[in-house]
Design a protein around this motif. Sequence first.
Motif, PDB file in Angstrom:
ATOM      1  N   ARG A 105       0.831  -1.207   0.000  1.00 19.55           N
ATOM      2  CA  ARG A 105       0.000   0.000   0.000  1.00 19.55           C
ATOM      3  C   ARG A 105       0.868   1.260   0.000  1.00 19.55           C
ATOM      4  O   ARG A 105       0.554   2.244  -0.690  1.00 19.55           O
ATOM      5  CB  ARG A 105      -0.917   0.016   1.226  1.00 19.55           C
ATOM      6  N   LYS A 106       1.946   1.223   0.758  1.00 15.66           N
ATOM      7  CA  LYS A 106       2.842   2.379   0.821  1.00 15.66           C
ATOM      8  C   LYS A 106       3.476   2.645  -0.537  1.00 15.66           C
ATOM      9  O   LYS A 106       3.581   3.801  -0.976  1.00 15.66           O
ATOM     10  CB  LYS A 106       3.939   2.133   1.865  1.00 15.66           C
ATOM     11  N   LEU A 107       3.888   1.586  -1.217  1.00 23.05           N
ATOM     12  CA  LEU A 107       4.497   1.747  -2.535  1.00 23.05           C
ATOM     13  C   LEU A 107       3.479   2.252  -3.560  1.00 23.05           C
ATOM     14  O   LEU A 107       3.812   3.052  -4.428  1.00 23.05           O
ATOM     15  CB  LEU A 107       5.091   0.409  -3.003  1.00 23.05           C
ATOM     16  N   GLU A 108       2.222   1.776  -3.434  1.00 23.63           N
ATOM     17  CA  GLU A 108       1.179   2.222  -4.351  1.00 23.63           C
ATOM     18  C   GLU A 108       0.919   3.725  -4.220  1.00 23.63           C
ATOM     19  O   GLU A 108       0.549   4.390  -5.190  1.00 23.63           O
ATOM     20  CB  GLU A 108      -0.120   1.456  -4.085  1.00 23.63           C
TER      21      GLU A 108
ATOM     22  N   VAL B 102      14.392   8.314 -17.499  1.00 23.52           N
ATOM     23  CA  VAL B 102      14.762   8.306 -18.913  1.00 23.52           C
ATOM     24  C   VAL B 102      16.254   7.994 -19.044  1.00 23.52           C
ATOM     25  O   VAL B 102      17.084   8.661 -18.423  1.00 23.52           O
ATOM     26  CB  VAL B 102      14.466   9.670 -19.568  1.00 23.52           C
ATOM     27  N   GLY B 103      16.589   6.989 -19.832  1.00 25.87           N
ATOM     28  CA  GLY B 103      18.004   6.662 -20.002  1.00 25.87           C
ATOM     29  C   GLY B 103      18.219   5.304 -20.604  1.00 25.87           C
ATOM     30  O   GLY B 103      17.450   4.847 -21.451  1.00 25.87           O
ATOM     31  N   GLY B 104      19.267   4.628 -20.139  1.00 26.97           N
ATOM     32  CA  GLY B 104      19.624   3.312 -20.650  1.00 26.97           C
ATOM     33  C   GLY B 104      20.909   2.848 -20.002  1.00 26.97           C
ATOM     34  O   GLY B 104      21.494   3.549 -19.165  1.00 26.97           O
ATOM     35  N   GLY B 105      21.362   1.683 -20.375  1.00 30.21           N
ATOM     36  CA  GLY B 105      22.616   1.158 -19.839  1.00 30.21           C
ATOM     37  C   GLY B 105      22.489   0.695 -18.404  1.00 30.21           C
ATOM     38  O   GLY B 105      21.413   0.670 -17.816  1.00 30.21           O
ATOM     39  N   THR B 106      23.635   0.356 -17.816  1.00 31.74           N
ATOM     40  CA  THR B 106      23.646  -0.170 -16.449  1.00 31.74           C
ATOM     41  C   THR B 106      23.262   0.880 -15.418  1.00 31.74           C
ATOM     42  O   THR B 106      22.720   0.556 -14.368  1.00 31.74           O
ATOM     43  CB  THR B 106      25.037  -0.738 -16.102  1.00 31.74           C
ATOM     44  N   GLY B 107      23.544   2.151 -15.708  1.00 30.74           N
ATOM     45  CA  GLY B 107      23.211   3.211 -14.761  1.00 30.74           C
ATOM     46  C   GLY B 107      21.726   3.274 -14.468  1.00 30.74           C
ATOM     47  O   GLY B 107      21.313   3.487 -13.322  1.00 30.74           O
ATOM     48  N   LEU B 108      20.916   3.082 -15.496  1.00 34.15           N
ATOM     49  CA  LEU B 108      19.468   3.137 -15.318  1.00 34.15           C
ATOM     50  C   LEU B 108      18.980   1.997 -14.431  1.00 34.15           C
ATOM     51  O   LEU B 108      18.148   2.198 -13.540  1.00 34.15           O
ATOM     52  CB  LEU B 108      18.777   3.078 -16.682  1.00 34.15           C
ATOM     53  N   SER B 109      19.481   0.806 -14.639  1.00 36.94           N
ATOM     54  CA  SER B 109      19.041  -0.335 -13.835  1.00 36.94           C
ATOM     55  C   SER B 109      19.473  -0.191 -12.381  1.00 36.94           C
ATOM     56  O   SER B 109      18.750  -0.607 -11.464  1.00 36.94           O
ATOM     57  CB  SER B 109      19.574  -1.651 -14.424  1.00 36.94           C
ATOM     58  N   VAL B 110      20.631   0.411 -12.138  1.00 36.22           N
ATOM     59  CA  VAL B 110      21.083   0.666 -10.768  1.00 36.22           C
ATOM     60  C   VAL B 110      20.085   1.586 -10.058  1.00 36.22           C
ATOM     61  O   VAL B 110      19.700   1.346  -8.905  1.00 36.22           O
ATOM     62  CB  VAL B 110      22.493   1.301 -10.760  1.00 36.22           C
ATOM     63  N   LEU B 111      19.665   2.638 -10.738  1.00 33.89           N
ATOM     64  CA  LEU B 111      18.701   3.576 -10.159  1.00 33.89           C
ATOM     65  C   LEU B 111      17.370   2.893  -9.873  1.00 33.89           C
ATOM     66  O   LEU B 111      16.768   3.084  -8.802  1.00 33.89           O
ATOM     67  CB  LEU B 111      18.500   4.753 -11.107  1.00 33.89           C
ATOM     68  N   LEU B 112      16.889   2.080 -10.801  1.00 29.80           N
ATOM     69  CA  LEU B 112      15.584   1.442 -10.650  1.00 29.80           C
ATOM     70  C   LEU B 112      15.541   0.483  -9.466  1.00 29.80           C
ATOM     71  O   LEU B 112      14.506   0.338  -8.805  1.00 29.80           O
ATOM     72  CB  LEU B 112      15.224   0.693 -11.938  1.00 29.80           C
ATOM     73  N   ARG B 113      16.658  -0.155  -9.170  1.00 30.97           N
ATOM     74  CA  ARG B 113      16.700  -1.075  -8.025  1.00 30.97           C
ATOM     75  C   ARG B 113      16.400  -0.341  -6.723  1.00 30.97           C
ATOM     76  O   ARG B 113      15.810  -0.912  -5.800  1.00 30.97           O
ATOM     77  CB  ARG B 113      18.079  -1.744  -7.932  1.00 30.97           C
ATOM     78  N   GLY B 114      16.807   0.912  -6.656  1.00 30.18           N
ATOM     79  CA  GLY B 114      16.520   1.693  -5.456  1.00 30.18           C
ATOM     80  C   GLY B 114      15.116   2.270  -5.464  1.00 30.18           C
ATOM     81  O   GLY B 114      14.422   2.270  -4.438  1.00 30.18           O
ATOM     82  N   LEU B 115      14.675   2.761  -6.613  1.00 31.77           N
ATOM     83  CA  LEU B 115      13.366   3.410  -6.700  1.00 31.77           C
ATOM     84  C   LEU B 115      12.215   2.460  -6.394  1.00 31.77           C
ATOM     85  O   LEU B 115      11.184   2.869  -5.852  1.00 31.77           O
ATOM     86  CB  LEU B 115      13.167   4.021  -8.092  1.00 31.77           C
ATOM     87  N   LYS B 116      12.359   1.175  -6.720  1.00 27.19           N
ATOM     88  CA  LYS B 116      11.259   0.239  -6.487  1.00 27.19           C
ATOM     89  C   LYS B 116      10.999   0.041  -4.998  1.00 27.19           C
ATOM     90  O   LYS B 116       9.958  -0.505  -4.622  1.00 27.19           O
ATOM     91  CB  LYS B 116      11.532  -1.107  -7.165  1.00 27.19           C
ATOM     92  N   ASN B 117      11.927   0.498  -4.143  1.00 28.21           N
ATOM     93  CA  ASN B 117      11.742   0.389  -2.702  1.00 28.21           C
ATOM     94  C   ASN B 117      11.011   1.589  -2.115  1.00 28.21           C
ATOM     95  O   ASN B 117      10.661   1.575  -0.924  1.00 28.21           O
ATOM     96  CB  ASN B 117      13.104   0.241  -1.999  1.00 28.21           C
ATOM     97  N   ILE B 118      10.784   2.645  -2.932  1.00 26.52           N
ATOM     98  CA  ILE B 118      10.058   3.809  -2.422  1.00 26.52           C
ATOM     99  C   ILE B 118       8.733   4.037  -3.146  1.00 26.52           C
ATOM    100  O   ILE B 118       7.877   4.755  -2.650  1.00 26.52           O
ATOM    101  CB  ILE B 118      10.921   5.092  -2.490  1.00 26.52           C
ATOM    102  N   THR B 119       8.555   3.432  -4.304  1.00 25.57           N
ATOM    103  CA  THR B 119       7.315   3.577  -5.043  1.00 25.57           C
ATOM    104  C   THR B 119       7.172   2.462  -6.077  1.00 25.57           C
ATOM    105  O   THR B 119       8.171   1.986  -6.617  1.00 25.57           O
ATOM    106  CB  THR B 119       7.242   4.950  -5.753  1.00 25.57           C
ATOM    107  N   SER B 120       5.930   2.062  -6.311  1.00 24.72           N
ATOM    108  CA  SER B 120       5.668   1.118  -7.394  1.00 24.72           C
ATOM    109  C   SER B 120       5.174   1.864  -8.627  1.00 24.72           C
ATOM    110  O   SER B 120       4.896   1.251  -9.656  1.00 24.72           O
ATOM    111  CB  SER B 120       4.635   0.065  -6.961  1.00 24.72           C
ATOM    112  N   ASN B 121       5.061   3.196  -8.505  1.00 24.70           N
ATOM    113  CA  ASN B 121       4.626   4.027  -9.619  1.00 24.70           C
ATOM    114  C   ASN B 121       5.828   4.564 -10.393  1.00 24.70           C
ATOM    115  O   ASN B 121       6.009   5.766 -10.562  1.00 24.70           O
ATOM    116  CB  ASN B 121       3.768   5.198  -9.114  1.00 24.70           C
ATOM    117  N   VAL B 122       6.671   3.651 -10.822  1.00 25.05           N
ATOM    118  CA  VAL B 122       7.890   4.036 -11.537  1.00 25.05           C
ATOM    119  C   VAL B 122       7.837   3.472 -12.959  1.00 25.05           C
ATOM    120  O   VAL B 122       7.415   2.337 -13.170  1.00 25.05           O
ATOM    121  CB  VAL B 122       9.159   3.539 -10.798  1.00 25.05           C
ATOM    122  N   THR B 123       8.238   4.314 -13.906  1.00 25.67           N
ATOM    123  CA  THR B 123       8.258   3.911 -15.313  1.00 25.67           C
ATOM    124  C   THR B 123       9.626   4.207 -15.897  1.00 25.67           C
ATOM    125  O   THR B 123      10.143   5.319 -15.738  1.00 25.67           O
ATOM    126  CB  THR B 123       7.191   4.668 -16.123  1.00 25.67           C
ATOM    127  N   ALA B 124      10.204   3.231 -16.558  1.00 20.28           N
ATOM    128  CA  ALA B 124      11.487   3.414 -17.232  1.00 20.28           C
ATOM    129  C   ALA B 124      11.238   3.620 -18.719  1.00 20.28           C
ATOM    130  O   ALA B 124      10.593   2.790 -19.364  1.00 20.28           O
ATOM    131  CB  ALA B 124      12.386   2.204 -17.006  1.00 20.28           C
TER     132      ALA B 124
END
Length: 428
Positions: free
Chosen positions: A109-112, A120-142
């Motif tokens: 519920r908190k993530l929702e 916006v991006g690509g490469g390994t840098g983007l995936s590193v960022l997404l691993r952290g963002l999924k812990n604060i929100t599920s409303n994330v789009t790459a």
Amino acid sequence: MHLLKWLYPGMRFKRWLLLFAIGVLLISMGLTIVFNYQYIDGIEEFIFRIVYMAIGTYDYTITNVVGIIISLIGFVMMLVAIRMIIRSIISVILPNSTEKLVDLIYERRKLENGPAIAVVGGGTGLSVLLRGLKNITSNVTAVVTVADDGGSSGRLRDEFGIIPPGDLRNCLVALADTEPLMEKLFQYRFSGDSALAGHSFGNLFIAAMTQVTGDVEKALKESSKVLAVKGHVFPSTTEKIKLCATMSDGTVVEGESKIPLARKKIKHVSLIPEKVPPVRSAIEALQKADAIILGPGSLYTSIMPNFLIDGIAETIRKSKAIKIYICNVMTQPGETDDYTVSMHLKAILKHAGIGSVDYVLINDKIISPALLDFYASKGQYPVKIDEDAIHKLNIGFIKADLINETNVIQHDSNKLAENINKIIYDFK
């Protein structure tokens, strides 16, 4: 205290508990009417006698207290019963979950309710960022670049006429909420001398899913179900594109993988073909976002290609979302040699336009001399923070400890997410 967690704000549980309680009350009233009030009178008289025998007198206040205690016991029994019913159902749906049910629901519920973030991006840098963002929100789009033309992605692109799946695969895995074995499977790369050598299983899976569904967006959607992805992953376009770089000496280098190898100063990048339609879902995600994050990643070959897709740069400029660029920690040979933070920003503004960046997030943690020497041997140096030049661009900057320094220098997923979350709520 554990039971009280069910009453936390945002659990969407209290409303149904109240409805359940009203139902029990109505049933009780109905049964009372059916079986006559005398039975209730009998219970009340029994309580009177017990109280009288205990204290030698009778006080209506004590009866009220007894009534409250009985009500509380009933309330707790209702709560426990609902909890056990839900647990029984969840144990079938998620048999391998080791989390307490209330913690699992509260976290979901908190993530929702977390901020809507488009990256916006690509490469390994983007995936590193997404691993952290999924812990604060599920409303994330790459929103992911599809200009890659090397390795497994390039081969699949040429053989099957699909967009390169490599960066898309990395983003799916980064946002996955699934078993570690499934993640390892998607990242597994075949070795040896066979035709599969060099291909990752995840790339082949996405390629096969694209062939089966006939549409890369559907393929990513179905792949997201397999990996239980928190959020969404969209390519910036579904068209085949080639990235070109015009160098300061006027020469043009074609191909994303060849640009850094030229080892020349890049003037600007462009696409072949020049006019490329965006993925509508990517545009909608940018329009609805509370925050738009650019990077981290290779400046010219991972971030810039997205701005060259029709409508994406314009949508970012017009968005009222807070726009944050995460600057790379180190320069990249063949792309950003001798670049300062302001030079990274100027390049973005040149390709995406004024208004595409509000703040830049910069690492200020001191790097060990041993690591600096190691990177210097490869022609990489820390990106210099030129504050005065940044101020002149009318862009705010935030300095923070952003890296996880082990045997390599790279951004730390959780540190990035924490700082982005802070910026969103402090400056929005």
